[in-house]
Design an enzyme around this catalytic site. Structure first.
Site, PDB file in Angstrom:
ATOM      1  N   MET A  27     -53.097  -7.507 116.467  1.00  0.00           N
ATOM      2  CA  MET A  27     -52.732  -6.161 116.912  1.00  0.00           C
ATOM      3  C   MET A  27     -51.801  -5.508 115.886  1.00  0.00           C
ATOM      4  O   MET A  27     -51.093  -4.555 116.199  1.00  0.00           O
ATOM      5  CB  MET A  27     -52.058  -6.210 118.287  1.00  0.00           C
ATOM      6  N   GLY A  33     -46.282 -15.347 110.719  1.00  0.00           N
ATOM      7  CA  GLY A  33     -47.188 -16.088 111.606  1.00  0.00           C
ATOM      8  C   GLY A  33     -48.632 -15.644 111.358  1.00  0.00           C
ATOM      9  O   GLY A  33     -49.550 -16.473 111.274  1.00  0.00           O
ATOM     10  N   HIS A  34     -48.839 -14.340 111.209  1.00  0.00           N
ATOM     11  CA  HIS A  34     -50.186 -13.844 110.911  1.00  0.00           C
ATOM     12  C   HIS A  34     -50.630 -14.295 109.510  1.00  0.00           C
ATOM     13  O   HIS A  34     -51.813 -14.585 109.286  1.00  0.00           O
ATOM     14  CB  HIS A  34     -50.222 -12.312 110.987  1.00  0.00           C
ATOM     15  N   GLY A 147     -53.259 -18.163 116.996  1.00  0.00           N
ATOM     16  CA  GLY A 147     -51.992 -18.887 116.894  1.00  0.00           C
ATOM     17  C   GLY A 147     -51.708 -19.681 118.164  1.00  0.00           C
ATOM     18  O   GLY A 147     -51.992 -19.220 119.274  1.00  0.00           O
ATOM     19  N   GLN A 153     -53.418 -17.859 125.954  1.00  0.00           N
ATOM     20  CA  GLN A 153     -54.498 -17.053 125.375  1.00  0.00           C
ATOM     21  C   GLN A 153     -55.508 -17.946 124.641  1.00  0.00           C
ATOM     22  O   GLN A 153     -56.722 -17.791 124.787  1.00  0.00           O
ATOM     23  CB  GLN A 153     -53.893 -16.021 124.416  1.00  0.00           C
ATOM     24  N   VAL A 176     -45.478 -20.452 113.908  1.00  0.00           N
ATOM     25  CA  VAL A 176     -44.544 -20.324 112.782  1.00  0.00           C
ATOM     26  C   VAL A 176     -43.210 -19.853 113.356  1.00  0.00           C
ATOM     27  O   VAL A 176     -43.181 -18.946 114.198  1.00  0.00           O
ATOM     28  CB  VAL A 176     -45.082 -19.325 111.734  1.00  0.00           C
ATOM     29  N   SER A 185     -42.823 -13.337 116.227  1.00  0.00           N
ATOM     30  CA  SER A 185     -43.569 -12.481 117.148  1.00  0.00           C
ATOM     31  C   SER A 185     -43.345 -11.038 116.728  1.00  0.00           C
ATOM     32  O   SER A 185     -42.242 -10.676 116.285  1.00  0.00           O
ATOM     33  CB  SER A 185     -43.049 -12.688 118.577  1.00  0.00           C
ATOM     34  N   SER A 186     -44.380 -10.226 116.913  1.00  0.00           N
ATOM     35  CA  SER A 186     -44.227  -8.802 116.587  1.00  0.00           C
ATOM     36  C   SER A 186     -43.148  -8.174 117.459  1.00  0.00           C
ATOM     37  O   SER A 186     -42.541  -7.177 117.081  1.00  0.00           O
ATOM     38  CB  SER A 186     -45.553  -8.073 116.801  1.00  0.00           C
TER      39      SER A 186
HETATM   40  O1  PAF Z   1     -52.887 -12.192 120.083  1.00  0.00           O
HETATM   41  C1  PAF Z   1     -53.098 -10.982 119.862  1.00  0.00           C
HETATM   42  O2  PAF Z   1     -52.544 -10.385 118.924  1.00  0.00           O
HETATM   43  C2  PAF Z   1     -54.036 -10.218 120.771  1.00  0.00           C
HETATM   44  O3  PAF Z   1     -53.942 -10.642 122.075  1.00  0.00           O
HETATM   45  C3  PAF Z   1     -55.496 -10.257 120.274  1.00  0.00           C
HETATM   46  C4  PAF Z   1     -56.060 -11.663 120.298  1.00  0.00           C
HETATM   47  C5  PAF Z   1     -55.577  -9.698 118.860  1.00  0.00           C
HETATM   48  C6  PAF Z   1     -56.373  -9.391 121.179  1.00  0.00           C
HETATM   49  O4  PAF Z   1     -55.967  -8.070 121.176  1.00  0.00           O
END
Ligand code: PAF
Length: 291
Positions: A27, A33-34, A147, A153, A176, A185-186
């Site tokens: 998102m 982490g990304h 992650g 999730q 991370v 986290s964002s």
């Molecule tokens: O983990 C996230 O950033 C969101 O839930 C995802 C998987 C991109 C879905 O919008």
């Protein structure tokens, strides 16, 4: 790196992309982490394969009183990070391309989604599963990378992929953390300085609970109480939930006989943070510690 904004352009890119294809859904508001997800994607597909990242703040996974409108949107910095981590394409659709005005089809996992964040955020996982399946259908990747930070999730996406026979291998990347233990986290950027100073206590509580299990405690009630007491002592925060659950089924056992996860959500005035940590049964500690 190619920037793609429309579905026809994505389909055209997908058609000529070399395989295997690894997909990293995000998102935006990207952080280290990304970056770890993108690095894992590149490692999986090698230099010949294709890494596609999506950057889309998905409205259907936010509740009516949640932070959809204020969710950080930092496209220039996000694209720079994707470039640095060797993504081949970034897909940044607008909401109207992903959801027709009269869209009426959703993907709903009905078991693993019931508790924890699913209970605190009704409809959240329906929104996540729906957008992830839409993106999977558009991108048709060989691998998708998530992650472990969002443990619930991750288990739900694995279940959806299994139940709907989606030909995609889900890969998980460990959480991370900042040097003081706070999970990246964002939403960390919402924290005030005093909240930021208090937040690493979440990690401390999780790791102390894991240590109690490592020392032989198997009672979920005792482990959970220990965790809860530590979380409840964090200044200016309230515990949304704290549970010890089987790492795959998310059921709460009486005793830890299989690998479990401590799952927590903690609410500060400026942000709600989630985190999780492995809680292993005693025999796996001795197995892990033997040479
Ligand atoms: O983990 C996230 O950033 C969101 O839930 C995802 C998987 C991109 C879905 O919008």
């Amino acid at each position: 790196m190619k920037q793609i904004h429309t579905i026809p352009a994505l389909r055209a890119f997908r058609k000529q992309a070399s395989h295997p294809i690894a997909f990293v859904p995000t998102m935006g508001a990207l952080h280290i982490g990304h970056a770890a997800l993108l690095d894992h994607a590149r490692k999986l597909v090698g230099n010949r394969g294709t890494v596609i990242v999506s950057i889309f703040v998905n409205p259907t996974q936010f509740g009516p009183n949640e932070d959809y409108l204020k969710y950080p949107r930092t496209p220039d910095e996000d694209l720079a990070l994707c470039r640095q981590h060797h993504a081949d394409a970034a897909f940044l659709p607008d909401v109207a391309s992903i959801y027709e005005p009269d869209a009426s089809t959703y993907v709903e996992e009905t078991s693993l989604s019931a508790g924890f964040c699913g209970a605190s955020r009704p409809g959240h996982f329906r929104g996540v599963a729906t957008v992830v399946v839409k993106l999977f259908n558009l991108i048709q990747p060989d691998f998708a990378i998530f992650g472990e930070k969002d443990w619930q999730q991750l288990t739900i996406i694995r279940r959806v992929v299994r139940d709907l026979f989606l030909p995609i291998r889900i890969e998980a990347v460990p959480t991370v953390r900042e040097p003081d233990g706070l999970a990246c986290s964002s939403r960390n950027r919402y924290l005030s300085p005093s909240e930021r100073a208090a937040a690493p206590a979440i990690y401390k509580a999780l790791s102390e609970t894991a240590a109690l299990a490592a020392n032989g405690e198997t009672s979920t009630a005792i482990l959970r109480n220990h965790l809860l007491n530590l979380l409840n002592a964090i200044p200016n925060a309230s515990t949304d939930y704290a549970e010890i659950a089987d790492e795959q089924t998310l059921q709460v056992p009486d005793h830890i006989l299989r690998p479990a996860r401590a799952l927590v959500a903690v609410r500060f005035p400026s942000a709600r943070l989630i985190d999780n940590f492995p809680i292993l049964p005693p025999q796996s500690h001795s197995r892990h510690s033997s040479p």
